[in-house]
Every structure is written in C-alpha cells, then in structure tokens.
Design an enzyme around this catalytic site. Structure first.
Site, PDB file in Angstrom:
ATOM      1  N   ARG A   1      -7.600  22.553   6.250  1.00 34.83           N
ATOM      2  CA  ARG A   1      -8.172  21.631   7.249  1.00 34.83           C
ATOM      3  C   ARG A   1      -8.886  20.440   6.621  1.00 34.83           C
ATOM      4  NH1 ARG A   1      -9.296  26.600   9.550  1.00 34.83           N
ATOM      5  NH2 ARG A   1      -7.726  27.126  11.099  1.00 34.83           N
TER       6      ARG A   1
ATOM      7  N   LYS B   1      -5.552   5.750   5.895  1.00 33.31           N
ATOM      8  CA  LYS B   1      -4.351   6.079   6.665  1.00 33.31           C
ATOM      9  C   LYS B   1      -3.420   6.835   5.741  1.00 33.31           C
ATOM     10  CE  LYS B   1      -3.551   2.126   9.592  1.00 33.31           C
ATOM     11  NZ  LYS B   1      -2.412   1.283   9.982  1.00 33.31           N
TER      12      LYS B   1
ATOM     13  N   GLU C   1       1.746  -8.454   0.239  1.00 37.58           N
ATOM     14  CA  GLU C   1       0.451  -8.163   0.875  1.00 37.58           C
ATOM     15  C   GLU C   1      -0.572  -9.231   0.509  1.00 37.58           C
ATOM     16  OE1 GLU C   1       0.005  -5.990   3.205  1.00 37.58           O
ATOM     17  OE2 GLU C   1       1.921  -4.968   2.996  1.00 37.58           O
TER      18      GLU C   1
ATOM     19  N   LYS D   1      -9.943  -5.857   3.127  1.00 36.98           N
ATOM     20  CA  LYS D   1      -9.481  -4.622   3.782  1.00 36.98           C
ATOM     21  C   LYS D   1     -10.675  -3.716   4.069  1.00 36.98           C
ATOM     22  CE  LYS D   1      -6.265  -1.018   4.383  1.00 36.98           C
ATOM     23  NZ  LYS D   1      -4.920  -0.497   4.237  1.00 36.98           N
TER      24      LYS D   1
ATOM     25  N   GLU E   1      -8.288   1.675  14.062  1.00 34.04           N
ATOM     26  CA  GLU E   1      -7.367   0.686  14.588  1.00 34.04           C
ATOM     27  C   GLU E   1      -7.492   0.469  16.088  1.00 34.04           C
ATOM     28  OE1 GLU E   1      -3.839   0.586  12.314  1.00 34.04           O
ATOM     29  OE2 GLU E   1      -2.706  -0.367  13.919  1.00 34.04           O
TER      30      GLU E   1
ATOM     31  N   ARG F   1      -8.473  -3.774  13.128  1.00 34.22           N
ATOM     32  CA  ARG F   1      -7.642  -3.283  12.033  1.00 34.22           C
ATOM     33  C   ARG F   1      -6.177  -3.655  12.215  1.00 34.22           C
ATOM     34  NH1 ARG F   1      -8.171   2.395   8.722  1.00 34.22           N
ATOM     35  NH2 ARG F   1      -6.396   2.041   7.381  1.00 34.22           N
TER      36      ARG F   1
ATOM     37  N   ASN G   1      -1.901  -5.660  10.052  1.00 33.89           N
ATOM     38  CA  ASN G   1      -0.456  -5.531  10.232  1.00 33.89           C
ATOM     39  C   ASN G   1       0.231  -6.885  10.398  1.00 33.89           C
ATOM     40  OD1 ASN G   1       0.007  -2.753  10.042  1.00 33.89           O
ATOM     41  ND2 ASN G   1      -0.849  -2.448  12.087  1.00 33.89           N
TER      42      ASN G   1
ATOM     43  N   HIS H   1       3.900  -7.416   9.820  1.00 32.74           N
ATOM     44  CA  HIS H   1       4.477  -6.086   9.573  1.00 32.74           C
ATOM     45  C   HIS H   1       5.406  -5.564  10.663  1.00 32.74           C
ATOM     46  CE1 HIS H   1       1.841  -6.017   6.176  1.00 32.74           C
ATOM     47  NE2 HIS H   1       2.106  -4.771   5.896  1.00 32.74           N
TER      48      HIS H   1
ATOM     49  N   HIS I   1       8.592  -3.799   9.219  1.00 38.37           N
ATOM     50  CA  HIS I   1       8.924  -2.377   9.361  1.00 38.37           C
ATOM     51  C   HIS I   1      10.331  -2.208   9.915  1.00 38.37           C
ATOM     52  CE1 HIS I   1       4.432  -1.071   9.397  1.00 38.37           C
ATOM     53  NE2 HIS I   1       4.941  -1.057   8.181  1.00 38.37           N
TER      54      HIS I   1
ATOM     55  N   HIS J   1       8.982  -3.452   0.571  1.00 41.24           N
ATOM     56  CA  HIS J   1       8.035  -3.667   1.665  1.00 41.24           C
ATOM     57  C   HIS J   1       7.477  -5.094   1.690  1.00 41.24           C
ATOM     58  CE1 HIS J   1       4.986  -2.700   4.610  1.00 41.24           C
ATOM     59  NE2 HIS J   1       4.047  -3.135   3.782  1.00 41.24           N
TER      60      HIS J   1
HETATM   61  N1  LIG Z   1      -1.522   4.037   4.047  1.00 42.60           N
HETATM   62  C1  LIG Z   1      -1.516   2.730   4.117  1.00 42.60           C
HETATM   63  O1  LIG Z   1      -2.474   2.106   4.585  1.00 42.60           O
HETATM   64  C2  LIG Z   1      -0.320   1.991   3.597  1.00 42.60           C
HETATM   65  C3  LIG Z   1      -0.346   0.601   3.523  1.00 42.60           C
HETATM   66  C4  LIG Z   1       0.748  -0.052   2.989  1.00 42.60           C
HETATM   67  C5  LIG Z   1       1.847   0.670   2.569  1.00 42.60           C
HETATM   68  N2  LIG Z   1       1.855   2.013   2.655  1.00 42.60           N
HETATM   69  C6  LIG Z   1       2.996   2.800   2.196  1.00 42.60           C
HETATM   70  O2  LIG Z   1       3.140   2.589   0.804  1.00 42.60           O
HETATM   71  C7  LIG Z   1       4.484   2.834   0.433  1.00 42.60           C
HETATM   72  C8  LIG Z   1       4.927   1.808  -0.566  1.00 42.60           C
HETATM   73  O3  LIG Z   1       4.091   1.873  -1.674  1.00 42.60           O
HETATM   74  P1  LIG Z   1       4.443   1.111  -3.053  1.00 42.60           P
HETATM   75  O4  LIG Z   1       4.938  -0.224  -2.746  1.00 42.60           O
HETATM   76  O5  LIG Z   1       3.281   1.278  -3.920  1.00 42.60           O
HETATM   77  O6  LIG Z   1       5.733   1.882  -3.572  1.00 42.60           O
HETATM   78  P2  LIG Z   1       5.936   3.250  -4.364  1.00 42.60           P
HETATM   79  O7  LIG Z   1       4.784   4.134  -4.192  1.00 42.60           O
HETATM   80  O8  LIG Z   1       7.267   3.739  -3.976  1.00 42.60           O
HETATM   81  O9  LIG Z   1       5.959   2.767  -5.887  1.00 42.60           O
HETATM   82  C9  LIG Z   1       6.998   1.927  -6.318  1.00 42.60           C
HETATM   83  C10 LIG Z   1       7.666   2.441  -7.586  1.00 42.60           C
HETATM   84  O10 LIG Z   1       6.859   2.120  -8.720  1.00 42.60           O
HETATM   85  C11 LIG Z   1       6.658   3.283  -9.528  1.00 42.60           C
HETATM   86  N3  LIG Z   1       5.370   3.086 -10.170  1.00 42.60           N
HETATM   87  C12 LIG Z   1       4.139   3.227  -9.599  1.00 42.60           C
HETATM   88  N4  LIG Z   1       3.200   2.837 -10.448  1.00 42.60           N
HETATM   89  C13 LIG Z   1       3.812   2.443 -11.591  1.00 42.60           C
HETATM   90  C14 LIG Z   1       3.353   1.918 -12.809  1.00 42.60           C
HETATM   91  N5  LIG Z   1       2.061   1.656 -13.024  1.00 42.60           N
HETATM   92  N6  LIG Z   1       4.269   1.636 -13.764  1.00 42.60           N
HETATM   93  C15 LIG Z   1       5.585   1.837 -13.531  1.00 42.60           C
HETATM   94  N7  LIG Z   1       6.078   2.314 -12.384  1.00 42.60           N
HETATM   95  C16 LIG Z   1       5.197   2.610 -11.427  1.00 42.60           C
HETATM   96  C17 LIG Z   1       6.746   4.424  -8.532  1.00 42.60           C
HETATM   97  O11 LIG Z   1       7.063   5.635  -9.184  1.00 42.60           O
HETATM   98  C18 LIG Z   1       7.866   3.933  -7.637  1.00 42.60           C
HETATM   99  O12 LIG Z   1       9.114   4.195  -8.210  1.00 42.60           O
HETATM  100  C19 LIG Z   1       5.276   2.859   1.714  1.00 42.60           C
HETATM  101  O13 LIG Z   1       5.680   4.178   1.994  1.00 42.60           O
HETATM  102  C20 LIG Z   1       4.302   2.382   2.771  1.00 42.60           C
HETATM  103  O14 LIG Z   1       4.528   2.977   4.030  1.00 42.60           O
HETATM  104  C21 LIG Z   1       0.787   2.689   3.163  1.00 42.60           C
END
Ligand SMILES: NC(=O)c1ccc[n+]([C@@H]2O[C@H](COP(=O)([O-])OP(=O)(O)OC[C@H]3O[C@@H](n4cnc5c(N)ncnc54)[C@H](O)[C@@H]3O)[C@@H](O)[C@H]2O)c1
Length: 335
Positions: free
Chosen positions: A110, A132, A174, A202, A212, A216, A220, A223, A227, A239
C-alpha cells in the site's frame, strides 16, 4: 548543485540539480530505510551508491515495459528482497523507469518510499518530478496510475553525457514547452541552470495543484496532439519531438479560435525550431484517427475536446469543438 524544493506540506521533498547530485543519495533516502531496491534498465551506465543494502531489478526498454505485469514482477522482487514499508525503491533511469518503479512503490504494501535518480533530460525536467506514476493499457497510455510523490529526486546533468542524441532531443521538447510556461530566455544558460529553472516551474505548479485540478494541466501544453501522435504508433517520434509538433498545433488552434495572432504562432514555430524539433505533422497523418485518439485524453470534460491553449490570459485548458480541431489538423496537412 542547486536544491529546488517541491512544497507539498507533509509530502515535501527536494530536487537536487547539477553535476555531482548523484553522490547525494544519502540526503534523499529516508533515514528509516534499511534496504533499497534499485530499479533500472540495461544500458544505463549510471551507478548509484545507496546508503543501505540494496539489490537491483532490471526492467525492459520503452513503453512496452510500462505494464501491470512489470509492476507485478517488480513487487515480487521487492518482496523477495525483503522490503518492508520502511524501505525504499530507487528508480535509476528515464521516465519509463520512474513511472513504473514509482507506481510499483505506490502499490507495494500500500505504498513505500521511492527516490528518482533521473538519467534522461526528459525525466530531469519533467517525468521524475511531481508524483505522477503509472503504466499503459492497450486502450491508452498512462491509463492506470497513482499520485505518489518521491522522497527526493536527483538530477545530475553529467549523467546525460551518455544519452543518445535522439533522447536528448526528446528532452528538449519539454524545455521548449517550459519556454511558454515562464522559462523564456534560457537558451544561452548552462545546462544546470536551464534544468533547475524548468524544475522550479514544475515544482511550483505541482505545489499549487498536486492532483491536476487546473493549474497542473498547463504542464500538458502541446501534449494532447503529442500523445495522439505517439499512440498512433505509425510514426517514428520520440515524446519531445511529438511535443514540438503539438506546440505548433496548439498555437494554430489558439489562432483559429481568435486567442492569439499570427505573430505569436510564428514565435511558437521559431522556438520549437530553435530547439531542433519538428514543427510539421508526419506524412500520412489522418485527421480522423488523431481526433479519435485525442478524444481519449484524460483532460477531456465533455463532448468537445479539451486542449491547453495560449491566449490573452495565459496558458489554460480550453474546450474546443471537434470540427475546429479537425480543420487545423487538415490545415497542417492531415488527410
Ligand atoms: N510521470 C510524469 O509526470 C511523466 C512526464 C513526462 C513523461 N513521462 C513518461 O516518461 C516516459 C519517457 O521517458 P524518457 O524520455 O526519459 O524515455 P526512457 O525512459 O524510455 O529513456 C530513453 C532511453 O534512454 C536510455 N537511457 C536513460 N538514461 C540514460 C543515460 N544516462 N545514458 C544512456 N542511456 C540512457 C533508456 O534506457 C532508454 O532506452 C514516457 O513513458 C512518458 O509517459 C512521465
């Protein structure tokens, strides 16, 4: 290292930004923790040194890893490692790792503490902060999740050196978004300062509107279409690249609703272009398919589509008739 607080009362935490932040894990791991489970991915060359005994769990790459089955595998790993409610999960990776590890931490017994060591630019300015967490289902991205705040976040900009260029570009999407949310004029600043400024923005929005309600939603910006482009699956877009296109679309939509003028649209194109991001829809974009995907957006309140749009009173959520959304897609070249 710059410390940016996220002020959430009893759930407040710090985000440490800058070269060397990675060595400050002991400051963000809760003092009561006796064990840690590190969640990461193969290929992330980032070593952390938790102040307590730890074991490491590795998840798969990409959106495919953001599933309930990964959450179950992680929680079983936490249980086998003997994690109790006092212990901590340490997510070392980008948004995929922090979303799924954070969600697993939210539901394991939990809810146990977790810390994000953000290793992508996108995670440092966005995904790792704000609590999130979640996973995907076939019907949509991030459809299952929880608001679960980390105990702290480390954004060490030196770990970005190994990031593939396309992933770096994705993070710039971003930064381009934050440009319109108050982070203008940072183009020439050192990376640490730029990241810290985005984190501050942020943090302020999250502190003002954790769940949100309205404010908040401004995070987006760009976005809704982004998306849809990502979920459409047929396009090879990261992204942040999709966000670049989404920002230009949002500007055109705002103009067709009379909220902004041509000059402001041109400014959007210029900013997005300056970051090296795409500004045009991919070839073969289909308006109906994108509209159907946008209709599933979580911001949606009624029969109309809800977008975050620029205007005289700033950036805010606005209901938009489907026909207007379609016209602007077609004007951008969708069939
Ligand atoms: N929770 C939130 O508020 C929020 C906000 C924005 C995006 N997201 C989510 O984030 C995700 C995308 O995240 P991302 O863009 O970081 O992609 P990701 O987590 O897929 O990372 C991208 C790639 O880079 C590699 N990598 C990471 N760090 C590295 C490093 N230092 N050196 C070499 N390789 C490295 C990872 O293994 C992966 O292959 C999506 O699923 C999206 O929905 C969440």
């Amino acid at each position: 290292v710059i410390t940016v607080p996220v002020e959430l009362g009893a759930r407040r935490y710090d985000v440490l930004v800058g070269a060397g932040a990675i060595d400050r894990l002991d400051e963000v791991v809760p003092a009561r923790a006796r064990r840690a489970a590190i969640v990461t991915q193969a290929g992330i060359p980032v070593d952390v040194a938790p102040p307590v005994d730890s074991s490491t769990l590795t998840i798969r790459q990409g959106e495919a890893a953001k599933t309930m089955s990964t959450v179950e595998v992680l929680c079983r790993g936490f249980a086998r490692a003997g994690l109790t409610r006092d212990d901590v999960v340490i997510a070392v990776g980008g948004g995929v790792v922090s979303d799924v590890a954070g969600f697993a931490a939210a539901v394991y017994q939990r809810g146990i503490a977790y810390v994000n060591v953000a290793t992508t630019l996108l995670a440092q300015v966005d995904a790792a902060i704000g609590g999130k967490t979640g996973v995907n289902i076939v019907e949509g991205k991030n459809m299952l999740g929880a608001f679960w705040q980390p105990a702290g976040v480390l954004c060490d900009t030196e770990v970005l050196d190994t990031l593939p260029p396309r992933e770096y570009l994705s993070g710039l999407g971003e930064l381009a978004k934050y440009h319109f949310l108050g982070a203008e004029g940072l183009e020439g600043s050192p990376l640490d300062e730029r990241v810290a400024r985005c984190v501050e923005l942020k943090a302020r929005v999250v502190a003002g509107d954790e769940r949100e309600g309205g404010l908040r939603a401004t995070l987006n910006y760009g976005h809704t279409l982004a998306h849809a482009l990502e979920v459409a699956g047929a396009f090879d877009l990261r992204h942040g690249e999709a966000v670049g296109i989404g920002l230009v679309y949002a500007a055109l939509l705002a103009r067709s609703l009379g909220r902004i003028d041509d000059e402001r649209v041109a400014y959007h194109r210029k900013v997005v272009g300056t970051y090296g991001l795409p500004t045009a829809l991919p070839d073969d974009s289909e308006a109906d398919a994108l509209l159907a995907l946008m209709a599933r957006d979580k911001k949606r309140r009624g029969a109309e589509l809800t977008f975050v749009l620029d205007g005289a009173s700033g950036i805010e959520a606005v209901d938009v008739p489907v026909e207007v959304a379609r016209e602007v897609l077609v004007a951008m070249g969708a069939t």
